[in-house]
Structure formats: structure tokens, C-alpha cells
Design a protein around this motif. Structure first.
Motif, PDB file in Angstrom:
ATOM      1  N   ARG A 131       0.845  -1.216   0.000  1.00  0.00           N
ATOM      2  CA  ARG A 131       0.000   0.000   0.000  1.00  0.00           C
ATOM      3  C   ARG A 131       0.871   1.254   0.000  1.00  0.00           C
ATOM      4  NH1 ARG A 131      -4.403  -1.563   4.592  1.00  0.00           N
ATOM      5  NH2 ARG A 131      -5.594  -3.084   3.420  1.00  0.00           N
ATOM      6  N   LEU A 132       1.958   1.215   0.801  1.00  0.00           N
ATOM      7  CA  LEU A 132       2.859   2.382   0.856  1.00  0.00           C
ATOM      8  C   LEU A 132       3.543   2.583  -0.493  1.00  0.00           C
ATOM      9  CD1 LEU A 132       4.430   1.867   4.419  1.00  0.00           C
ATOM     10  CD2 LEU A 132       2.909   3.715   3.732  1.00  0.00           C
ATOM     11  N   VAL A 133       3.943   1.465  -1.135  1.00  0.00           N
ATOM     12  CA  VAL A 133       4.617   1.559  -2.442  1.00  0.00           C
ATOM     13  C   VAL A 133       3.642   2.129  -3.471  1.00  0.00           C
ATOM     14  CG1 VAL A 133       5.643   0.209  -4.333  1.00  0.00           C
ATOM     15  CG2 VAL A 133       6.279  -0.305  -1.956  1.00  0.00           C
ATOM     16  N   SER A 134       2.396   1.615  -3.483  1.00  0.00           N
ATOM     17  CA  SER A 134       1.471   2.065  -4.536  1.00  0.00           C
ATOM     18  C   SER A 134       1.011   3.502  -4.320  1.00  0.00           C
ATOM     19  CB  SER A 134       0.279   1.107  -4.684  1.00  0.00           C
ATOM     20  OG  SER A 134      -0.433   1.090  -3.490  1.00  0.00           O
ATOM     21  N   ARG A 135       1.088   3.988  -3.077  1.00  0.00           N
ATOM     22  CA  ARG A 135       0.754   5.393  -2.813  1.00  0.00           C
ATOM     23  C   ARG A 135       1.783   6.326  -3.473  1.00  0.00           C
ATOM     24  NH1 ARG A 135      -0.355   6.585   3.516  1.00  0.00           N
ATOM     25  NH2 ARG A 135       1.849   7.024   3.642  1.00  0.00           N
ATOM     26  N   GLY A 136       3.011   5.807  -3.613  1.00  0.00           N
ATOM     27  CA  GLY A 136       4.057   6.526  -4.360  1.00  0.00           C
ATOM     28  C   GLY A 136       4.531   7.822  -3.732  1.00  0.00           C
ATOM     29  N   ARG A 137       4.333   7.984  -2.423  1.00  0.00           N
ATOM     30  CA  ARG A 137       4.703   9.251  -1.778  1.00  0.00           C
ATOM     31  C   ARG A 137       6.091   9.217  -1.175  1.00  0.00           C
ATOM     32  NH1 ARG A 137      -0.466  10.650   1.660  1.00  0.00           N
ATOM     33  NH2 ARG A 137       0.862   9.982   3.353  1.00  0.00           N
ATOM     34  N   GLU A 138       6.583   7.997  -0.839  1.00  0.00           N
ATOM     35  CA  GLU A 138       7.847   7.890  -0.111  1.00  0.00           C
ATOM     36  C   GLU A 138       8.885   7.111  -0.905  1.00  0.00           C
ATOM     37  OE1 GLU A 138       4.943   6.729   1.494  1.00  0.00           O
ATOM     38  OE2 GLU A 138       4.591   8.337   2.942  1.00  0.00           O
ATOM     39  N   THR A 139      10.163   7.358  -0.583  1.00  0.00           N
ATOM     40  CA  THR A 139      11.250   6.578  -1.168  1.00  0.00           C
ATOM     41  C   THR A 139      11.290   5.223  -0.457  1.00  0.00           C
ATOM     42  OG1 THR A 139      12.792   7.325   0.512  1.00  0.00           O
ATOM     43  CG2 THR A 139      12.643   8.677  -1.498  1.00  0.00           C
ATOM     44  N   GLU A 140      12.115   4.291  -0.997  1.00  0.00           N
ATOM     45  CA  GLU A 140      12.193   2.962  -0.383  1.00  0.00           C
ATOM     46  C   GLU A 140      12.692   3.065   1.069  1.00  0.00           C
ATOM     47  OE1 GLU A 140      14.295   0.007  -2.678  1.00  0.00           O
ATOM     48  OE2 GLU A 140      14.044  -1.418  -1.009  1.00  0.00           O
ATOM     49  N   GLU A 141      13.677   3.989   1.243  1.00  0.00           N
ATOM     50  CA  GLU A 141      14.238   4.174   2.599  1.00  0.00           C
ATOM     51  C   GLU A 141      13.162   4.660   3.569  1.00  0.00           C
ATOM     52  OE1 GLU A 141      17.759   6.874   4.485  1.00  0.00           O
ATOM     53  OE2 GLU A 141      17.782   6.537   2.308  1.00  0.00           O
ATOM     54  N   GLU A 142      12.337   5.612   3.088  1.00  0.00           N
ATOM     55  CA  GLU A 142      11.258   6.143   3.945  1.00  0.00           C
ATOM     56  C   GLU A 142      10.215   5.058   4.236  1.00  0.00           C
ATOM     57  OE1 GLU A 142      11.411  10.844   2.613  1.00  0.00           O
ATOM     58  OE2 GLU A 142      10.211   9.438   1.455  1.00  0.00           O
ATOM     59  N   ILE A 143       9.973   4.210   3.241  1.00  0.00           N
ATOM     60  CA  ILE A 143       8.995   3.128   3.449  1.00  0.00           C
ATOM     61  C   ILE A 143       9.516   2.164   4.518  1.00  0.00           C
ATOM     62  CG2 ILE A 143       7.952   1.069   2.354  1.00  0.00           C
ATOM     63  CD1 ILE A 143       7.524   2.842  -0.126  1.00  0.00           C
ATOM     64  N   ASN A 144      10.813   1.847   4.455  1.00  0.00           N
ATOM     65  CA  ASN A 144      11.392   0.964   5.479  1.00  0.00           C
ATOM     66  C   ASN A 144      11.280   1.594   6.866  1.00  0.00           C
ATOM     67  OD1 ASN A 144      12.004  -1.052   3.696  1.00  0.00           O
ATOM     68  ND2 ASN A 144      14.054  -0.258   3.244  1.00  0.00           N
ATOM     69  N   ALA A 145      11.505   2.932   6.935  1.00  0.00           N
ATOM     70  CA  ALA A 145      11.389   3.627   8.223  1.00  0.00           C
ATOM     71  C   ALA A 145       9.946   3.550   8.722  1.00  0.00           C
ATOM     72  CB  ALA A 145      11.827   5.078   8.082  1.00  0.00           C
ATOM     73  N   ARG A 146       8.971   3.679   7.814  1.00  0.00           N
ATOM     74  CA  ARG A 146       7.555   3.620   8.220  1.00  0.00           C
ATOM     75  C   ARG A 146       7.178   2.223   8.702  1.00  0.00           C
ATOM     76  NH1 ARG A 146       3.978   8.248   6.771  1.00  0.00           N
ATOM     77  NH2 ARG A 146       5.531   9.809   6.308  1.00  0.00           N
ATOM     78  N   ILE A 147       7.779   1.194   8.064  1.00  0.00           N
ATOM     79  CA  ILE A 147       7.494  -0.189   8.504  1.00  0.00           C
ATOM     80  C   ILE A 147       8.074  -0.396   9.916  1.00  0.00           C
ATOM     81  CG2 ILE A 147       7.938  -2.663   8.032  1.00  0.00           C
ATOM     82  CD1 ILE A 147       6.112  -1.601   5.879  1.00  0.00           C
ATOM     83  N   ASP A 148       9.284   0.148  10.147  1.00  0.00           N
ATOM     84  CA  ASP A 148       9.867   0.043  11.498  1.00  0.00           C
ATOM     85  C   ASP A 148       8.983   0.756  12.520  1.00  0.00           C
ATOM     86  OD1 ASP A 148      11.976  -1.456  10.793  1.00  0.00           O
ATOM     87  OD2 ASP A 148      13.408   0.213  10.620  1.00  0.00           O
ATOM     88  N   ALA A 149       8.518   1.968  12.138  1.00  0.00           N
ATOM     89  CA  ALA A 149       7.638   2.727  13.043  1.00  0.00           C
ATOM     90  C   ALA A 149       6.353   1.935  13.286  1.00  0.00           C
ATOM     91  CB  ALA A 149       7.309   4.089  12.446  1.00  0.00           C
ATOM     92  N   ALA A 150       5.867   1.246  12.249  1.00  0.00           N
ATOM     93  CA  ALA A 150       4.629   0.462  12.382  1.00  0.00           C
ATOM     94  C   ALA A 150       4.803  -0.615  13.445  1.00  0.00           C
ATOM     95  CB  ALA A 150       4.257  -0.177  11.047  1.00  0.00           C
ATOM     96  N   LYS A 151       5.996  -1.197  13.501  1.00  0.00           N
ATOM     97  CA  LYS A 151       6.209  -2.280  14.475  1.00  0.00           C
ATOM     98  C   LYS A 151       6.105  -1.746  15.897  1.00  0.00           C
ATOM     99  CE  LYS A 151       8.509  -5.263  11.267  1.00  0.00           C
ATOM    100  NZ  LYS A 151       9.763  -5.647  10.642  1.00  0.00           N
TER     101      LYS A 151
END
Ligand code: 5GP
Length: 197
Positions: A131-151
């Protein structure tokens, strides 16, 4: 005595909590609070509707002067809930909805224990990532940071009153609405019982 109910919806970035809140305010008589933030406005956002945007200095002043019910730092930016309007609406018996992250949600629960906390989870980490990838708002690094924050956010979920899964949006919205209908109706009933003697 017949106070409105304060609801909070939280969940990691990409769980669809914003869409869920938008669906709910379309269908129910509930006020969605507009937060104040020091982050920059994104394209498509509307000042005064999506957020009230301010500087970090102004934000800190608001916090010091007690204008915020809660505030937190998320991704290096301040976010906070203006206090006065919410307290006024609750006193008038109106229900209020906040879409905020868990640090702030738990602070509100401490101050106002009757707050109803609802946490939205995705069906899986893979779905969250896609979902984060298809939203296309963040870079891969930012997506990884958001997944860490999600945990970290998932670890707070058991402190919430309800956990709902957003696999199918319509089903999730209807689950949240029945939680709200139930809480609001049951509290009204309690107030009625208290007033009846
Ligand atoms: P975004 O920058 O993506 O709009 O929001 C980042 C996070 O801040 C989201 O989890 C959102 O729910 C949360 N947030 C928005 N407003 C508030 C607020 O007033 N207080 C707190 N604690 N979190 C907020």
C-alpha cells in the motif's frame, strides 16, 4: 452529565485510517478534529481542513500555553490536538473523532479515561508495504522507516479498547461504525439510568 464520546483512531501509515475516518464523518454525526502540525503542507492538502500548519516555535508556544489536549513528535515534526473546541463539543453532548498516533492517543486516555481507542491493523506487513509503495509518496528508505515505526505502533495496539483489521475497507468501516453506535448508545443509556432516580 450527558457528555459526547471521544473516539480515537490510530494505526500505522498505510493502514487506511484516514480513509476510514473520512467515510465515518460522511455517515455519522461526529466532529473530526483538525490537528495542528509543524510539518510542511503536502500537495492536495488544505490548510484549516487537513491540518492547521504552524512553525515549530508557534507550536511550542501553543503547547506551553496549554492550548493542546495532547501533542507528540512524529518523524521530526510536531503534531497536536487543539483542546478548546473538543472540550466544548463533548460538553454539548457531541461525539468527537481524533485521528492521531499512539503516543498522543495514550496521553488523551490518561487525561480522559472514558475515551474510546480504536487501532487499525493491516492484514499483513506485505500488504502494508505494498500500500505504501502504490501510494508513491515515499522513497524505499522512507517506506522501510515507516514499517519500522509500524512495528512500534503494533506494540501499543493491545492498550487500545478495540483492534480492527482493514482488509476490506467497507467491512472495516462498518465494524468501526458499529463500535461507535454501540458505545454512544450504551453511554446514553447509562446517563438515562443515572437521571431516572
Ligand atoms: P501525516 O504527517 O502522515 O499526516 O501524519 C503522521 C502521523 O501523525 C499519523 O499517524 C497521524 O495520525 C498523526 N497525527 C496527526 N495529527 C495528530 C495529532 O494532533 N496528534 C498526534 N499525536 N498525532 C497526530
Amino acid at each position: 452529565m450527558n457528555k459526547g464520546v471521544l473516539y480515537i483512531i490510530s494505526g500505522p501509515s498505510g493502514t487506511g485510517k484516514g480513509t476510514i475516518c473520512a467515510e465515518i464523518i460522511d455517515r455519522r454525526d461526529i466532529y473530526l478534529s483538525v490537528s495542528t502540525t509543524s510539518r510542511n503542507k503536502r500537495s492536495g492538502e488544505i490548510a484549516g481542513v487537513t491540518y492547521n500548519y504552524t512553525t515549530p516555535e508557534e507550536f511550542r508556544k501553543m503547547a506551553e500555553e496549554g492550548e493542546l489536549l495532547e501533542w507528540a513528535v512524529y518523524n521530526g515534526n510536531y503534531y497536536g490536538t487543539p483542546r478548546a473546541r473538543i472540550e466544548q463539543l463533548l460538553d454539548e453532548g457531541k461525539d468527537v473523532l481524533l485521528e492521531i498516533e499512539p503516543q498522543g492517543a495514550l496521553k488523551v486516555k490518561e487525561k480522559i479515561p472514558e475515551t474510546v481507542l480504536i487501532f487499525v491493523i493491516p492484514p499483513s506487513i506485505e500488504v502494508l508495504r505494498s500500500r505504501l509503495v502504490s501510494r508513491g509518496r515515499e522513497t524505499e528508505e522512507e517506506i522501510n522507516a515507516r514499517i519500522d515505526a509500524a512495528k512500534w505502533e503494533f506494540m501499543q495496539a493491545p492498550k487500545y479498547n478495540y483492534i480492527v483489521e482493514n482488509d476490506d475497507l467497507a467491512q472495516c468501516v462498518s465494524e468501526v461504525m458499529s463500535i461507535m453506535d454501540n458505545c454512544t448508545a450504551k453511554r446514553k443509556k447509562v446517563y438515562k439510568l443515572l437521571m431516572s432516580e
